[in-house]
Scaffold this active site. Structure first.
Site, PDB file in Angstrom:
ATOM      1  N   CYS A 123       0.836  -1.209   0.000  1.00  0.00           N
ATOM      2  CA  CYS A 123       0.000   0.000   0.000  1.00  0.00           C
ATOM      3  C   CYS A 123       0.858   1.241   0.000  1.00  0.00           C
ATOM      4  O   CYS A 123       1.884   1.294   0.650  1.00  0.00           O
ATOM      5  CB  CYS A 123      -0.902  -0.007   1.229  1.00  0.00           C
ATOM      6  N   GLY A 124       0.419   2.258  -0.740  1.00  0.00           N
ATOM      7  CA  GLY A 124       1.158   3.500  -0.763  1.00  0.00           C
ATOM      8  C   GLY A 124       0.287   4.681  -0.417  1.00  0.00           C
ATOM      9  O   GLY A 124       0.511   5.384   0.554  1.00  0.00           O
TER      10      GLY A 124
END
Length: 289
Positions: A123-124
């Site tokens: 996830c970013g």
């Protein structure tokens, strides 16, 4: 388990219908990396714990360079004075805390750095603290009417990748980001447990290796394409982004707005083009009804 590299050893019990065996196996290594910034602002030096990300150890300098570039904190290699692992850390943190000292820059935005950059390997964007932070300031890519990619070149990319993705070969648990030239020849490859990390490592390696990402380059991703993956590609002015998986709606919309060619569901005999189809040669033109 020893995990100071892309691959780590692990004991596993392999079950079948007839028996079970205790075996030594290889798995993708995963450890946290913390990036600490040092920078000067108005004559004073500041320290900032910027990011914790779960990554595959290795190519950490490339990862930091690519991430800082993608976030607009640095623009080129000379914006970083030094990069080294912190020495005064606990034993378990050795090799996992990276210090980055930035060159003096009066334009550095302290408020921008105060965003929460905590992320993990898959996830970013969810590490951002506000929806306003999810935006792309990248310039729109220029048209290049004299360059069109043969579809056969795109469909041959997976075959070339198999010969170079060594970490995945042994573990089956690593993503890859690969840079190709206009003819489909591999120039760089980086692997990581995280899709975002793999792309940051690739961008960072290209920047420090003086390899131009823009102008007739292709980047292949081993997974799906999210908004942030297109954002990173747009910031690096990568004209063609190809993936084995599917793009999200935001990814496709952003690619169109930035004039970036986005290809998904790449196979050996087919692919889908979501944006920028003018960069790909047409075999047969058919209108959708």
């Amino acid at each position: 388990m020893d995990s100071k590299g892309l691959v780590a050893h692990a004991e596993v019990v392999k079950y079948s219908r007839t028996n079970s065996l205790l075996l030594q196996d290889l798995v993708a290594a995963e450890e946290p990396l913390q990036i600490r910034l040092e920078f000067e602002k108005a004559g004073s030096w500041y320290k900032k714990d910027l990011l914790v990300t779960m990554r595959s150890p290795g190519d950490d300098f490339d990862l930091a360079m690519g991430f800082l570039f993608s976030e607009g904190i640095v623009r080129e290699e000379k914006d970083i004075l030094l990069m080294r692992y912190c020495r005064q850390v606990r034993e378990e943190e050795k090799g996992n805390v990276l210090l980055v000292r930035l060159a003096p820059n009066p334009e550095i935005d302290l408020a921008e750095l105060n965003r929460n950059f905590y992320t993990h390997s898959s996830c970013g964007v969810c590490g951002k603290t506000a929806i306003d932070a999810v935006q792309c300031r990248a310039l729109r890519l220029e048209d290049d009417p004299d360059w069109q990619i043969d579809p056969d070149t795109l469909m041959a990319l997976p075959h070339a990748l198999k010969e170079h993705q060594t970490g995945f070969k042994y573990t089956g648990g690593l993503h890859a980001a690969v840079l190709y030239d206009a003819r489909g020849k591999i120039q760089l490859i980086r692997e990581d447990v995280g899709r975002h990390n793999a792309l940051d490592k690739l961008i960072g390696a290209a920047l420090t290796g003086s390899i131009a990402l823009e102008r007739r380059k292709i980047v292949l991703l081993s997974g799906r394409v999210s908004f942030e993956m297109v954002q990173k590609a747009a910031n690096a002015q990568i004209p063609v982004l190809v993936a084995f998986g599917a793009p999200t709606s935001l990814a496709a919309n952003l690619a169109r707005s930035k004039n970036l060619t986005l290809v998904g569901f790449l196979k050996q005999d087919a692919f889908n083009v979501y944006s920028g189809q003018e960069r790909i040669k047409q075999w047969v033109k058919k209108s959708l009804k």
